[in-house]
Design a protein around this motif. Sequence first.
Motif, PDB file in Angstrom:
ATOM      1  N   LYS A  17     107.984   8.366  -6.257  1.00 56.04           N
ATOM      2  CA  LYS A  17     107.184   8.288  -5.026  1.00 56.04           C
ATOM      3  C   LYS A  17     105.999   7.339  -5.165  1.00 56.04           C
ATOM      4  CE  LYS A  17     108.275  13.036  -3.699  1.00 56.04           C
ATOM      5  NZ  LYS A  17     107.717  14.397  -3.527  1.00 56.04           N
ATOM      6  N   HIS A  18     105.591   7.058  -6.386  1.00 60.43           N
ATOM      7  CA  HIS A  18     104.437   6.189  -6.632  1.00 60.43           C
ATOM      8  C   HIS A  18     104.834   4.736  -6.911  1.00 60.43           C
ATOM      9  CE1 HIS A  18     101.701   9.593  -6.638  1.00 60.43           C
ATOM     10  NE2 HIS A  18     102.652  10.235  -7.292  1.00 60.43           N
ATOM     11  N   THR A  88     100.345  10.858 -16.371  1.00 62.74           N
ATOM     12  CA  THR A  88     100.678  11.949 -17.273  1.00 62.74           C
ATOM     13  C   THR A  88     101.790  12.752 -16.623  1.00 62.74           C
ATOM     14  OG1 THR A  88      98.991  13.380 -16.296  1.00 62.74           O
ATOM     15  CG2 THR A  88      98.351  12.143 -18.264  1.00 62.74           C
ATOM     16  N   VAL A  89     102.671  13.298 -17.443  1.00 61.33           N
ATOM     17  CA  VAL A  89     103.745  14.163 -16.967  1.00 61.33           C
ATOM     18  C   VAL A  89     103.445  15.597 -17.376  1.00 61.33           C
ATOM     19  CG1 VAL A  89     106.195  14.733 -17.220  1.00 61.33           C
ATOM     20  CG2 VAL A  89     105.471  12.348 -16.994  1.00 61.33           C
ATOM     21  N   SER A  90     103.131  15.784 -18.654  1.00 63.39           N
ATOM     22  CA  SER A  90     102.738  17.103 -19.111  1.00 63.39           C
ATOM     23  C   SER A  90     101.508  16.949 -20.001  1.00 63.39           C
ATOM     24  CB  SER A  90     103.884  17.767 -19.888  1.00 63.39           C
ATOM     25  OG  SER A  90     104.127  17.089 -21.093  1.00 63.39           O
ATOM     26  N   PRO A  91     100.563  17.823 -19.873  1.00 68.16           N
ATOM     27  CA  PRO A  91     100.718  19.127 -19.255  1.00 68.16           C
ATOM     28  C   PRO A  91     100.732  19.127 -17.707  1.00 68.16           C
ATOM     29  CG  PRO A  91      98.479  18.856 -20.068  1.00 68.16           C
ATOM     30  CD  PRO A  91      99.245  17.646 -20.476  1.00 68.16           C
ATOM     31  N   GLU A  92     100.321  18.046 -17.068  1.00 64.25           N
ATOM     32  CA  GLU A  92     100.273  18.006 -15.604  1.00 64.25           C
ATOM     33  C   GLU A  92     100.683  16.629 -15.106  1.00 64.25           C
ATOM     34  OE1 GLU A  92      96.923  18.530 -12.066  1.00 64.25           O
ATOM     35  OE2 GLU A  92      96.262  18.223 -14.123  1.00 64.25           O
ATOM     36  N   MET A  93     101.476  16.591 -14.016  1.00 69.70           N
ATOM     37  CA  MET A  93     101.877  15.313 -13.409  1.00 69.70           C
ATOM     38  C   MET A  93     100.700  14.747 -12.625  1.00 69.70           C
ATOM     39  SD  MET A  93     104.276  13.141 -12.813  1.00 69.70           S
ATOM     40  CE  MET A  93     104.442  11.781 -11.704  1.00 69.70           C
ATOM     41  N   LYS A  94     100.248  13.569 -13.058  1.00 66.52           N
ATOM     42  CA  LYS A  94      99.140  12.920 -12.372  1.00 66.52           C
ATOM     43  C   LYS A  94      99.269  11.405 -12.549  1.00 66.52           C
ATOM     44  CE  LYS A  94      94.501  13.538 -11.202  1.00 66.52           C
ATOM     45  NZ  LYS A  94      93.638  14.381 -10.581  1.00 66.52           N
TER      46      LYS A  94
END
Length: 184
Positions: A17-18, A88-94
């Motif tokens: 999506k990005h 980042t994918v983990s610990p959080e998708m950003k």
Amino acid sequence: YRTSPFLKKPVAKELTKHLPLAMQLDDWKLLYSSNEHGSLLSTFYSKAIGRGPTVLIVKDESNAVFGAFLAESWRRGLLGNGQTFVFTVSPEMKVYKWSKKNSHFLSAQTKHIGFGGPKCALWLDEKLRSGMSEPCETFESPSLSRSADFNCYGVELWGFVMPESSSLVSGSSTSGSIGGVVVR
């Protein structure tokens, strides 16, 4: 889409999506995997140069997964543009897009690669085994890894290919090139 041990399909879809709109329907193709091709930057470059836009994925020893998107073909030197981003994918998708504070997108050198500056959001050594990630002005990103210095568990590079259904015109097969990959 071939599955990645580092990037699961739902996360890849979210990351898509990005990407620039023109690439959001393209299929992903694995170009390089340190687990399959070895851990040398020279091998990475042989798989990356001239292959069009790519997504770089890194998994570190703490199981953090992060990476970068480059909207142009790799080459040695300074490259990238305002579509380049880190994530980042983990610990959080950003996702961290270009801040417009500088244009230190990517330095692709013989001994290292580094996204962002003056401190790199993502830096990898020539053996693709050690890296660094610091808060970065280019993307207004925090450290992507859990610690500034990290060891790589694995590195992958993914390119893009137009889906087969998009290459059919009036029932006949066509050939073309998307991101330097021939599509039939």
